[in-house]
Design a protein around this motif. Sequence first.
Motif, mmCIF file in Angstrom:
data_model
loop_
_atom_site.group_PDB
_atom_site.id
_atom_site.type_symbol
_atom_site.label_atom_id
_atom_site.label_comp_id
_atom_site.label_asym_id
_atom_site.label_seq_id
_atom_site.Cartn_x
_atom_site.Cartn_y
_atom_site.Cartn_z
ATOM 1 N N GLN A 18 0.876 -1.171 -0.011
ATOM 2 C CA GLN A 18 -0.012 0.025 -0.009
ATOM 3 C C GLN A 18 0.756 1.321 -0.119
ATOM 4 O O GLN A 18 0.431 2.290 -0.505
ATOM 5 C CB GLN A 18 -1.067 -0.108 1.113
ATOM 6 N N SER A 22 0.646 3.853 -2.936
ATOM 7 C CA SER A 22 0.245 5.168 -2.634
ATOM 8 C C SER A 22 1.183 6.226 -3.221
ATOM 9 O O SER A 22 0.924 7.323 -3.796
ATOM 10 C CB SER A 22 0.186 5.197 -1.109
ATOM 11 N N HIS A 25 0.425 6.479 -7.023
ATOM 12 C CA HIS A 25 -0.492 7.367 -7.062
ATOM 13 C C HIS A 25 -0.385 8.759 -7.357
ATOM 14 O O HIS A 25 -0.900 9.503 -8.133
ATOM 15 C CB HIS A 25 -1.770 7.039 -6.111
ATOM 16 N N HIS A 68 -9.175 6.195 -2.688
ATOM 17 C CA HIS A 68 -9.857 4.857 -2.575
ATOM 18 C C HIS A 68 -10.329 4.612 -1.192
ATOM 19 O O HIS A 68 -9.746 3.722 -0.343
ATOM 20 C CB HIS A 68 -8.937 3.788 -2.871
ATOM 21 N N TYR A 70 -12.609 3.910 2.057
ATOM 22 C CA TYR A 70 -13.772 2.676 2.380
ATOM 23 C C TYR A 70 -15.161 3.162 1.966
ATOM 24 O O TYR A 70 -15.572 4.097 2.335
ATOM 25 C CB TYR A 70 -13.855 2.234 3.863
ATOM 26 N N GLN A 71 -15.757 2.237 1.173
ATOM 27 C CA GLN A 71 -16.991 2.612 0.664
ATOM 28 C C GLN A 71 -18.213 1.349 1.162
ATOM 29 O O GLN A 71 -19.108 1.334 0.475
ATOM 30 C CB GLN A 71 -17.104 2.987 -0.743
ATOM 31 N N TYR A 87 -10.402 -5.123 -0.818
ATOM 32 C CA TYR A 87 -10.248 -3.619 -0.868
ATOM 33 C C TYR A 87 -8.911 -3.327 -1.392
ATOM 34 O O TYR A 87 -8.587 -2.400 -2.203
ATOM 35 C CB TYR A 87 -10.154 -3.134 0.687
ATOM 36 N N GLY A 90 -9.078 -3.582 -5.209
ATOM 37 C CA GLY A 90 -9.650 -2.388 -5.626
ATOM 38 C C GLY A 90 -8.706 -1.070 -5.917
ATOM 39 O O GLY A 90 -8.688 -0.495 -6.815
ATOM 40 N N PHE A 91 -7.844 -0.936 -4.638
ATOM 41 C CA PHE A 91 -6.813 0.206 -4.854
ATOM 42 C C PHE A 91 -5.759 -0.086 -6.074
ATOM 43 O O PHE A 91 -5.582 0.704 -6.586
ATOM 44 C CB PHE A 91 -6.270 0.114 -3.328
ATOM 45 N N ARG A 94 -7.448 0.822 -9.158
ATOM 46 C CA ARG A 94 -7.607 2.364 -9.308
ATOM 47 C C ARG A 94 -6.274 3.085 -9.900
ATOM 48 O O ARG A 94 -6.186 3.879 -10.577
ATOM 49 C CB ARG A 94 -8.122 2.885 -8.174
#
Length: 418
Positions: A18, A22, A25, A68, A70-71, A87, A90-91, A94
């Motif tokens: 992550q 990050s 991104h 991204h 939490y949804q 999760y 999905g990140f 994205r």
Amino acid sequence: MNENRIEHYPVVIVGGGQAGLSTSHHLRAQGIDHLVLEKHRAMHAWSTQRWDTFCLVTPNWQCDLPGHPYQGDDPDGFMKKDEILAYLAGFRARVDPPIREGVTVRRVSPRAGGGFHVSTTSGEVSADNVVVASGGYHEPIVPRMAERLPGAVAQIHSAEYRNAGQLPAGAVLVVGSGQSGAQIAEDLHLAGRKVFLAVGNAPRCARFYRGRDVVAWLADMGYYDMPVEEHPLREGVRDNTNHYVTGRDGGRDIDLRKFAAEGMELYGALRDYDGGRLVFDTNLRAALDDADRTYNGINAAIDTHIATHNVVAPPPSVYEPVWQPADERETLDLASSGIAAIVWCIGFRPDFRWLDAPVFNGAGHPQHRRGVTAREGIYFIGLPWLHTWGSGRFGSVGRDAEHIVAHIAARTLKESAA
């Protein structure tokens, strides 16, 4: 070697977890070309070094990776292992990072003329900047005494533990009571296994207090935004063991005293193996008392916050021990105890031997200020307390990545104008 033929990137990121993604991104948002190198597969540790019942100890609303958040429909819950993996998948989708998986970085060294040479198992690249996003948990720690234990006793590290069924029939000794040790001991205990737990000096905290998750109270109190420079321990907080608590079954305290009352056998820290006997420190009572003192101290700080801000909440309380050790047992006969397996839960040590740069202190730990080192072009991200409590977690790693990328962008602009 003709370095003109080597691929060159403004930024190479080492690590595809992550923290690395990050950073990717934010680099993409700045239009900065880069490459992510990952030894295994992206998010490798989450899929291969977590047990089956693993879940987050922080509530889902704190999961806020860049772009991204939490949804889901349970912001106050705690994602289980499969939900965490979904999760993170999905990140990754994205971010869509420029990543090469299955590539080990063998060495990063200064390059003649500036920048860095990056030697990997798939070839050579060069970079103006290197972001170390491989974390600090590289080599599982197993003490040398393990070599002297009988071969009939199965031994695994917490990173290898999956469930009670993978261990041979019989009792299990769990060594260490940090987050992993306490939760694995609970997992085995709930599975009906006889558990011996060698307790360390880890603190604990309440899951819920005065009507709310303790994490929510601490967020209101600004604890998670406190930079390391303002913490009472300063950089020493980076060496602290995390508080043990769990998000399992909707979240609850982990009370080792309660486990003991239910039949788990607690000992002090494991010190040695001698003549067929396990030898323990006589620190059990002190360790339990210290953990409870931290527990009650955090709750007392919440009490002060509630009173200061006139918050309407249920009345305060103080934890009272539900069990006390009758004595400090210093030894345990391994054969008669029925212990068939040992799970070592005493952490990891970092391994940055591949990084040839003067950015480490005498203990081998990176020296930096919010990930920026004194060596131009070398950065770290994803380490515990890199800047705040959340630096190694989903909640704040994105902010640290943004800070580092802003530094890289400013450096790039400065050098291009020179």
